[in-house]
Scaffold this active site. Structure first.
Site, PDB file in Angstrom:
ATOM      1  N   ASP A 185      -8.949  -0.805   1.680  1.00  0.00           N
ATOM      2  CA  ASP A 185      -8.744  -0.021   0.507  1.00  0.00           C
ATOM      3  C   ASP A 185     -10.023  -0.392  -0.259  1.00  0.00           C
ATOM      4  OD1 ASP A 185      -6.755   0.824   1.204  1.00  0.00           O
ATOM      5  OD2 ASP A 185      -5.227   0.057  -0.383  1.00  0.00           O
TER       6      ASP A 185
ATOM      7  N   ASP B 108       0.753  -1.245  -0.047  1.00  0.00           N
ATOM      8  CA  ASP B 108      -0.194  -0.108  -0.150  1.00  0.00           C
ATOM      9  C   ASP B 108       0.897   1.050  -0.046  1.00  0.00           C
ATOM     10  OD1 ASP B 108      -2.462   1.388   0.151  1.00  0.00           O
ATOM     11  OD2 ASP B 108      -2.030   1.632   2.343  1.00  0.00           O
TER      12      ASP B 108
ATOM     13  N   THR C  40      -3.435   5.001  -4.009  1.00  0.00           N
ATOM     14  CA  THR C  40      -2.423   5.935  -3.140  1.00  0.00           C
ATOM     15  C   THR C  40      -0.832   5.976  -3.880  1.00  0.00           C
ATOM     16  OG1 THR C  40      -1.907   4.035  -1.579  1.00  0.00           O
ATOM     17  CG2 THR C  40      -3.293   5.770  -0.976  1.00  0.00           C
ATOM     18  N   THR C  41      -0.839   4.780  -4.565  1.00  0.00           N
ATOM     19  CA  THR C  41       0.386   4.671  -5.085  1.00  0.00           C
ATOM     20  C   THR C  41       0.597   5.436  -6.733  1.00  0.00           C
ATOM     21  OG1 THR C  41       0.726   2.403  -4.285  1.00  0.00           O
ATOM     22  CG2 THR C  41       2.255   3.039  -5.899  1.00  0.00           C
TER      23      THR C  41
END
Lengths: 535, 527
Positions: free
Chosen positions: B387, B61, B94-95
């Site tokens: 997520d 994550d 998020t990445t």
């Protein structure tokens, strides 16, 4: 360090621990000071104008600030030099007084210092330079008044105000939605403005930010937003026609300020005390209920028993609301802040049409909206944005815009931006210079040159040929006798600032020139710097 | 004469190109760091904390990785911040957001080197971002009206999200789990109502969704282990020594007999309190605070199940699930709302005994019990599931859906490319660069999967030139595939957030031409 000797050849010690201090004096001192002042101005120079760049500042604790606001940059800069500190003060006082133009004032002062250095090299006495600057600033001040224009607006026709705020915002990172933000700023200011007295209390505008969403989601709320939620998770999340009791006393057992002790030595006392305690909580809640409150906002915490009683009696409550917010709520809702339960009366309750809780994002983030207040004289600007730095910068930019709008309400004279006012002043000062006999004439002429530095910096930052552009604009101003020609930073195609709708406030510009001149005079008068040398 | 030192000792200042370079390098380093975790074949990272115990986290994550890093470069901090916001706001991507911002800056660096002013680049990026967003808006599908289709959309999104995580082996199972849980929420985004319980042991496949509510507590000794038609009072009150709250009160006695008397009075007080609680007609009592032996015994006598020391979230959730209210005073039993559920029983998961509430009044809440081989696996599984849940709740609110597998990036790139061709001036270079940065994302996905990215991307581009193409990268088969058939979908809201905040961050960093770092605050040597 120069030493004084008495008749026997022994040195006088004039300063305490004289050997450990460095001392610069005379022309050297002035040169050193000037170069320090210019160094500060040089840092800010690239931030000027709509195409100005930002600065990234890392605080001692590692937090990152990205900003374009002169006052903020200087404040965060960890300046050590004494003269540099003066420049920081300069931009701060512009910030307090006007709120906008904090970069321009420092650049102006830097340019004045640069010119002063040249004059010093010619052997002109610093005091004469200072006097010349003073005269010149007076000329410029009056000239500004002459070229300024009154502009009319009313509560319904806000377009001119919005235009001015847009000029301020266009130099910031938020210029993507400057139109919307300018409108928000103007509406907020008008909502709290006292148009008869021509005054605006900016304290009534609360600027609250929350990361997430996008800048376009920023909104103006005619009411108050508090970053708190209801004290009990099961209280209603939406209250219509709320009557609000605003309390500064905790829902807790009394705590007399004098030191005391309650001694329990018999069973009866123990029991009475217990009953009293229960009675006490009951009374508190009952009192709120009796006056007809449907929402309690309290500055302090609640005991869990009291909390449940509140919930039980169907009286929603919010705890730990800050003092400033409490005041705003009181103003907005027309309520009074009540310090004791005994003093609660129905008249002291605030009224709001709608109180609701709103949650954001995936985490447990809730905020309380108090809307449709009895007295809509307090508003909140709620900013959303992609990251923390963005929000902080938006807050600063909006503050500038709010200040500009306020200044316009106080005094509705404007001058045109884009460097046009400076160029026009420069021409006027230059023309006036010849009328002054004596050495001051040179200083006045230098002042005119220093005024040119602002349009020069604007052109440079916009990627234009600075000297070419400036000379072209200047000759155009003289030829057409049009003081509204400025630098076309945004490549619109015309350099008539009147057409481009680029305005600045008259008082802001005047203040810039006065403040910059004052500081430069102060710096020029210093001829001796004594500082501890071990820094 | 040299300029005297302006700033304090140790404070540094970097200007112009140097400053820009420092921030580009910092931002790209961060992007490169998390780049390898992107996509279904992305790799994980091990993070070891510097604190006591040197805890190890294994994760994929982006936000978790970046949060754990100690970063000094200010530009890198901006990227960490956007990833954190992405996590809070939409929960996933998020990445991607960091990688996209990094790629935008990498492209910007090239442009700056070829003497294009940063402000021009920003102007171009803005136009491109606007255009890309419009392209997405146009292509987004909305199946809100059709519940069947909507559910399958949700399932696809959950699977796509999970496929890049540790749960990818059992993604169908978990996707179904997550969708079921989210659909129970009925549109609210309050993830608090979904409890995730981690119990080591068993395998990931043994995880299950429980309709009821599980409280990680033991039942007191001598109290019933199973209650049917339970009436529950949820409370937050002191059940140890109920101290006198009036300030300054203290007990002062002068003889032993008095001590005994007061003790008796105290006991009496507690007994009365318990009596009052019992008078509510309950058979289960859950308290947030401790329950001492004495009241516990009283409860046991009355045949009431007493559960002590449930944490605050547990209490709130329990109140939510059973429909009761959290009580702190017990004087009016008739008006306190009690919670109800069909059955309370003690169940065993692995070796632990837990209390299970089933048949609750409000069907909103549920519990997901995760099982797994080790704590690390469980932690990562929780993050992945979190997520997925976040994305799903966001999608329930904003039901627009896009295809996945690099499809949205290619769609945006195509539109942006076209815009570049129409735009005169230097800005078009920046717009072109934006499109290249967008295409970098499918490239990285392909690279991470060990595929020939150059070949794949060119194929994909050709495919996208046709009208209404649905092709994207099929990592499993290693070629270009039809995303619609493969059922790879992504939430529109996540993609939009990625696009907007990445552009915003890149713009912010590009605008900087000077970095001033203050002297770090001196810390006391406590280590």
């Amino acid at each position: 360090m120069a030493l004084a000797f008495d008749e026997f050849g022994r040195p006088f010690i004039i300063l305490k621990e004289q050997e450990q201090k460095t001392r610069v004096r005379g022309l050297d001192a002035q040169r050193a000071n000037i170069s320090a002042g210019r160094a500060v101005a040089r840092i800010l120079r690239t931030s000027l104008g709509p195409k100005g760049m930002d600065k990234m500042l890392q605080s001692p604790d590692g937090d990152v600030i990205i900003t374009n606001d002169g006052a903020t940059i200087l404040e965060q800069m960890d300046v050590d030099n004494q003269i540099a500190k003066l420049m920081v003060e300069l931009s701060r006082s512009q910030d307090y007084e006007i709120g906008d133009g904090t970069t321009g004032v420092v650049v102006m002062a830097g340019a004045l210092l640069e010119q002063a250095e040249k004059l010093l090299e010619r052997g002109i006495h610093p005091i004469r330079i200072a006097e010349g600057y003073e005269m010149a600033s007076r000329i410029a001040f009056e000239h500004l008044e002459r070229i300024s224009q009154k502009f009319e607006f009313s509560a319904t026709d806000i377009e001119p105000l919005v235009q001015t705020c847009m000029t301020t915002l266009s130099s910031k990172i938020v210029n993507r939605c400057k139109c919307m933000l300018a409108e928000i700023a103007v509406k907020a200011v008008l909502a709290v403005a006292d148009l008869d007295r021509k005054d605006v209390n900016l304290d009534l505008i609360k600027v609250e930010g929350k990361v997430g969403g996008k800048l376009e989601d920023t909104e103006l709320i005619y009411g108050i937003v508090v970053d708190k939620d209801m004290s009990h998770p099961q209280m209603p999340k939406r209250i219509e026609n709320a009557k609000i009791a605003i309390l500064t006393c905790p829902f807790e057992p009394p705590k007399p300020k004098t030191k005391h002790k309650v001694d329990i030595d018999t069973v009866e006392k123990f029991q009475t005390l217990r009953q009293q305690e229960q009675q006490y909580f009951d009374d508190m809640v009952q009192k709120c209920k009796d006056v007809g409150a449907t929402l309690v906002i309290c500055q302090w915490g609640f005991d869990d028993e009291a909390n449940h009683l509140l919930m039980h009696r169907n009286l929603p409550a919010v705890r730990w609301v800050g003092g400033v917010e409490l005041e705003l709520i009181a103003i907005a809702t027309g309520g009074r802040i009540v310090p004791r339960f005994q003093e609660l009366t129905p008249e002291k309750l605030g009224k709001a049409g709608l109180v609701r809780e709103k949650s954001f994002g995936t985490t447990k983030d809730r905020m309380l909206y108090i809307e449709q207040c009895a007295n809509s004289r307090a508003v909140t600007i709620f900013i959303r944005g992609g990251n923390k730095m963005m929000i902080e910068e938006t807050k600063r930019s909006l503050h500038d815009a709010l200040c500009v709008a306020r200044n316009l309400i106080r005094n509705n004279s404007i001058v045109y931006g884009g460097g046009s006012a400076e160029i026009s002043c420069s021409i006027a000062v230059d023309a006036a210079a010849d009328r002054y006999p004596g050495v001051e004439q040179y200083a006045i002429r230098s002042f005119a040159e220093a005024l040119d530095s602002i349009p020069l910096a604007l052109a440079e930052n916009s990627g234009l040929q600075p000297i070419n552009t400036l000379t072209a604009v200047k000759s155009q101003q003289v030829k057409e006798n049009n003081p509204f020609c400025g630098i076309d930073c945004n490549d619109v195609g015309t350099n008539d600032m009147k057409e481009q709708n680029v305005f600045e406030t008259l008082i802001g510009k005047q203040q810039q020139i006065l403040l910059a001149t004052q500081v430069v005079k102060m710096i020029l008068k210093i001829d001796d710097v004594i500082a501890p040398s071990d820094y | 004469m040299a300029v005297e030192r302006l700033l304090k000792d140790e404070a540094t200042e970097e200007k112009g190109d140097r400053a820009r370079m420092a921030s580009f390098i910092g931002a790209m380093a961060i992007a490169d760091l998390v780049k390898t975790t992107l996509g279904p074949k992305g790799m994980d990272k091990i993070l070891q904390s510097t604190g006591r115990g040197r805890n190890v986290t294994v994760t994929n994550d982006g936000a978790t990785i970046l949060k754990a890093l100690h970063i000094d470069n200010p530009a890198a901090k901006v990227l960490v911040d956007i990833s954190k916001v992405q996590d809070d706001e939409v929960g996933d991507g998020t990445t991607s957001v960091v990688v996209l911002a990094g790629e935008l800056l990498r492209e910007a660096e090239k442009l700056v080197n070829s003497k294009i002013h940063p402000m021009t680049i920003i102007a171009g990026y803005r136009m491109a971002a606007e255009c890309a967003r419009n392209a997405l808006l146009e292509k987004a599908m909305d199946n809100k009206q059709d519940p069947e289709k909507f559910k399958s959309d949700l399932l696809n999104i959950a699977m796509t999200t999970l496929s890049s995580k540790i749960l990818s082996q059992d993604k169908e199972y978990f996707a179904k789990l997550a969708v079921d849980a989210v659909l129970r929420l009925k549109g609210s985004t309050n993830l608090e109502a979904i409890q995730i319980l981690k119990k080591p042991g068993g395998s990931l496949k043994d995880s299950f969704l429980d309709e009821g509510f599980i409280l990680d507590k033991k039942i007191g000794i001598g109290q019933p282990k199973r209650i049917e038609n339970a009436k529950i009072l949820v409370a937050n009150t002191a059940m140890d020594t109920d101290k006198v709250k009036i300030y300054g009160a203290r007990v002062r006695v002068d003889s032993m007999t008095k001590v005994a008397e007061i003790e008796a009075a105290e006991k009496q007080k507690m007994r009365e309190k318990v009596q009052k609680i019992i008078a509510h007609g309950i058979n289960c009592f859950v308290n947030r605070q401790l329950i001492y032996n004495f009241p516990e015994e009283l409860f046991a006598d009355a045949g009431i199940l007493a559960i002590e020391h449930a944490d605050f979230d547990g209490i709130e959730r329990l109140a939510l699930v059973t429909g009761g209210e959290i009580a702190s005073t017990f004087d009016n039993p008739e008006s306190v709302k009690l919670g109800h559920c069909k059955l309370i029983e003690e169940i065993m998961i692995g070796e632990d005994r837990l209390i299970h509430f089933s048949g609750c009044e409000m069907g909103q809440a549920c519990t997901i019990v995760l099982r797994g081989a080790s704590q690390h696996v469980l932690d990562e599984a929780e993050r992945s599931l979190h997520d997925a849940l976040c994305v799903l709740t966001q999608t329930v609110n904003d039901s627009r859906v896009l295809l996945g597998g690099g499809w949205p990036e290619m769609v945006m790139a195509k539109e942006v490319d076209e815009l570049a061709r129409r735009t005169p001036g230097k800005k078009s270079h920046a717009i072109e660069a934006f499109s290249r940065a967008l295409q970098a994302i499918p490239t990285i996905i392909a690279d991470n999967a060990g595929l020939d990215s150059a070949d794949l991307i060119s194929q994909l581009r050709a495919e996208h030139h046709k009208e209404r193409s649905t092709s994207g990268i099929d990592v499993i088969s290693g070629g270009v595939g039809d995303m619609e058939k493969l059922g790879i979908s992504e939430s529109f809201k996540v993609k939009q957030a990625v696009l907007l905040s990445a552009t915003e961050a890149a713009e912010m960093i590009l605008r900087v031409d000077e970095i001033i770092t203050c002297a770090p605050r001196k810390r006391e040597d406590r280590m």
